[in-house]
Enzyme design. Structure first.
Site, PDB file in Angstrom:
ATOM      1  N   ARG A   1       0.785  -1.187  -0.162  1.00  0.00           N
ATOM      2  CA  ARG A   1      -0.164   0.097  -0.208  1.00  0.00           C
ATOM      3  C   ARG A   1       0.674   1.357  -0.219  1.00  0.00           C
ATOM      4  O   ARG A   1       0.646   2.193  -0.864  1.00  0.00           O
ATOM      5  CB  ARG A   1      -0.810   0.038   1.069  1.00  0.00           C
ATOM      6  CG  ARG A   1      -2.203   1.028   1.084  1.00  0.00           C
ATOM      7  CD  ARG A   1      -2.957   0.756   2.327  1.00  0.00           C
ATOM      8  NE  ARG A   1      -2.521  -0.369   3.507  1.00  0.00           N
ATOM      9  CZ  ARG A   1      -2.861  -1.602   3.174  1.00  0.00           C
ATOM     10  NH1 ARG A   1      -3.730  -1.793   2.336  1.00  0.00           N
ATOM     11  NH2 ARG A   1      -2.525  -2.607   3.975  1.00  0.00           N
ATOM     12  N   THR A   2       1.582   1.240   0.882  1.00  0.00           N
ATOM     13  CA  THR A   2       2.509   2.531   1.145  1.00  0.00           C
ATOM     14  C   THR A   2       3.379   2.598  -0.305  1.00  0.00           C
ATOM     15  O   THR A   2       3.615   3.804  -0.808  1.00  0.00           O
ATOM     16  CB  THR A   2       3.487   2.357   2.435  1.00  0.00           C
ATOM     17  OG1 THR A   2       2.642   2.258   3.486  1.00  0.00           O
ATOM     18  CG2 THR A   2       4.212   3.721   2.507  1.00  0.00           C
TER      19      THR A   2
ATOM     20  N   ARG B   1      11.428   2.515   3.476  1.00  0.00           N
ATOM     21  CA  ARG B   1      10.700   1.599   4.232  1.00  0.00           C
ATOM     22  C   ARG B   1      11.801   0.632   4.827  1.00  0.00           C
ATOM     23  O   ARG B   1      12.675  -0.139   3.933  1.00  0.00           O
ATOM     24  CB  ARG B   1       9.507   1.004   3.840  1.00  0.00           C
ATOM     25  CG  ARG B   1       9.134  -0.306   4.470  1.00  0.00           C
ATOM     26  CD  ARG B   1       8.492  -0.185   5.806  1.00  0.00           C
ATOM     27  NE  ARG B   1       7.465   0.549   5.536  1.00  0.00           N
ATOM     28  CZ  ARG B   1       6.233  -0.070   5.591  1.00  0.00           C
ATOM     29  NH1 ARG B   1       5.956  -1.132   5.822  1.00  0.00           N
ATOM     30  NH2 ARG B   1       4.847   1.036   5.684  1.00  0.00           N
TER      31      ARG B   1
ATOM     32  N   HIS C   1       6.161   6.289  11.212  1.00  0.00           N
ATOM     33  CA  HIS C   1       5.481   6.329   9.805  1.00  0.00           C
ATOM     34  C   HIS C   1       4.714   8.011   9.482  1.00  0.00           C
ATOM     35  O   HIS C   1       3.431   7.745   9.645  1.00  0.00           O
ATOM     36  CB  HIS C   1       4.625   5.160   9.846  1.00  0.00           C
ATOM     37  CG  HIS C   1       4.060   4.995   8.313  1.00  0.00           C
ATOM     38  ND1 HIS C   1       4.265   5.381   7.159  1.00  0.00           N
ATOM     39  CD2 HIS C   1       3.257   3.785   7.860  1.00  0.00           C
ATOM     40  CE1 HIS C   1       3.905   4.795   6.134  1.00  0.00           C
ATOM     41  NE2 HIS C   1       3.200   3.700   6.761  1.00  0.00           N
TER      42      HIS C   1
ATOM     43  N   LYS D   1      24.486  -9.010  -0.433  1.00  0.00           N
ATOM     44  CA  LYS D   1      25.624  -9.187  -0.518  1.00  0.00           C
ATOM     45  C   LYS D   1      26.744  -8.450   0.855  1.00  0.00           C
ATOM     46  O   LYS D   1      27.741  -8.710   0.818  1.00  0.00           O
ATOM     47  CB  LYS D   1      26.320  -8.714  -1.833  1.00  0.00           C
ATOM     48  CG  LYS D   1      25.844  -9.147  -2.707  1.00  0.00           C
ATOM     49  CD  LYS D   1      26.256  -8.404  -4.112  1.00  0.00           C
ATOM     50  CE  LYS D   1      25.456  -8.875  -5.204  1.00  0.00           C
ATOM     51  NZ  LYS D   1      25.713  -7.755  -6.484  1.00  0.00           N
TER      52      LYS D   1
END
Lengths: 151, 308
Positions: B56-57, B106, B134, B85
């Site tokens: 969604r975000t 995120r 958030h 890595k």
């Protein structure tokens, strides 16, 4: 009062009125155990009029910055610092908790990025009494017990 | 004033900042409706760095950038990147900023967005860092409330469900301290709002009521902000089972509510809101999802300096 069992120093710093048992932690915080210069003296559990029992740390040939000294306040807010020159106290001041703490304290949050990436941990003091700090990165608040455990 | 600014934590926002973002979002929403698409960010590139999935975000940010006329690069899981890595976050950010004009991140680690912002010379927007912040969700929540009522001041707002681990309700309650609101904190005993947050709310002049009984307070509320009880946040599954399904908002429960009550939810939901509520006048959670686009358009445009 019994005679003080620690040798006087000619030049250096004496950190007095450290709560008994916290002297070693003061030495660790200031990294004095890595001293390559003069003598480092710790008097533990000595009589104190003010505190009942106290620790004293004497550092020969080294003068601490005020900022450095203020780190001590996190574990020993009652401590006083004496700058000694030619066996005499040339300057004396009470430690104070700084507004920001960088580098000496680790975040208690295991998921905080500062515990995983190359960076200097930083905290803002949000309350001095009782002591509470907020992590610059994860914003978690730490109280005295956690602060002491993560110094 | 906004050009180059990072959006990391709602704590960094003054009321004036919040209001400015909401106003800009409102203007953009109107302009978008009128023109269909905009060109403010033409030639600009957004990098979306999703070190953990969040459909969604991510889609909302991507949609916002496309609606502004810009383009998007990025990844949606760390396993497909050099992180696998062993690359540090610092190096990933220093690399990606060579390719883009703004970064949305995120990350599962708390504080990762703050660190990214310190490393990058281009603006960084936090799209969720672990269980910490958030901020764009909070801004879109405020935008939704303001769109529904024309104001935020004077409202009685209920926060329901997982108030202990719920990042959205922590940030929203923090942002609401800028407004004259009353907060009803409704949760099972096990999932109460952390004490330090409740204390902070009270210190900042908010009237706070704590209860575990939704039905006793639902009639008071203008907004009911429900959250999912997040199984993944519980250290012990037994604890989760004790509180699972504590609240179900259905049409029966809503009979006790004001006609004008609006129900919000950051989504995804599990069983907190019965699907029959979706078509009722109370449901605004899909409008809330839409609000993410104008709010994120505003933030992208402002931080890029293409909107003032």
């Amino acid at each position: 009062m019994s005679e003080l069992k620690v040798t006087a120093i000619k030049e250096g710093t004496v950190i007095d009125h450290i709560p008994a048992g916290k002297g070693l932690k003061v030495i660790q915080i200031l990294k004095l155990d890595k001293l390559d210069g003069g003598a480092l003296l710790l008097a533990a559990n000595v009589h104190s009029k003010k505190l009942g029992k106290k620790d004293i740390v004497k550092i020969e040939g080294r003068f601490l910055s005020e900022e450095e000294v203020n780190k001590i306040a996190l574990i020993a807010p009652s401590a006083t610092v004496n700058i000694v020159r030619d066996y005499k106290v040339a300057e004396k001041f009470q430690v104070g908790i700084p507004e920001e703490i960088s580098g000496i304290l680790k975040c208690a949050n295991p998921n905080c990025v500062s515990n995983h990436e190359y960076t200097t941990p930083k905290f803002y003091v949000i309350s001095k009494e009782p002591l509470k700090v907020r992590c610059h990165y994860c914003e978690r608040t730490m109280e005295e017990k956690e602060i002491l455990a993560n110094l | 004033m906004w050009k180059g600014k990072d959006v990391i934590s709602i704590r960094d926002f003054s009321k004036k900042d919040i209001e400015y973002v909401l106003k800009t979002a409102e203007n953009l929403e109107h302009e978008l409706k009128e023109k269909g698409s905009l060109e403010y960010a033409k030639g600009k590139i957004l990098a979306t760095l999703f070190f953990e999935p969040s459909t969604r975000t991510r889609l909302s940010f991507e949609s916002a950038m496309h609606r502004l006329g810009g383009s998007v690069i990025g990844f949606s899981e760390a396993s497909s990147t050099s992180v696998k890595k062993g690359e540090s976050l610092r190096d990933t950010i220093k690399t990606v900023e060579q390719y883009s004009d703004v970064i949305v991140i995120r990350h599962p680690k708390e504080g990762a967005a703050r660190l990214a912002a310190e490393v990058a010379d281009i603006p960084v927007i936090n799209a969720g860092d672990g269980s910490n912040q958030h901020p764009t969700q909070t801004l879109l929540d405020l935008y939704t409330i303001k769109s529904a009522f024309g104001k935020i001041d004077g409202l009685k707002i209920g926060l329901l469900g997982d108030l202990k681990y719920g990042r959205t309700v922590h940030s929203l309650s923090e942002a609401l301290t800028h407004y004259d609101v009353e907060l009803y904190l409704i949760s099972p005993e096990l999932l109460r709002m952390p004490k330090h947050i409740v204390e902070e709310l009270k210190e900042r002049g908010i009237k706070v009521y704590e209860t575990s009984d939704l039905e006793s307070v639902i009639g008071e509320l203008d907004v009911l902000y429900a959250t999912r009880i997040q199984k993944e946040r519980f250290p012990d599954e037994q604890e989760y089972l004790k509180v699972k399904g504590s609240y179900v908002i259905d049409c029966e429960v809503l009979k006790k509510a004001k006609e004008t009550l609006k129900v919000m939810h950051p989504l995804p939901r599990v069983d907190e809101i019965h699907p029959s509520v979706d078509s009722s006048k109370h449901a605004i959670y899909f409008k809330q999802v839409f609000s993410g686009v104008p709010v994120r358009m505003a933030l992208l445009g402002l931080t890029l300096g293409v909107i003032e």
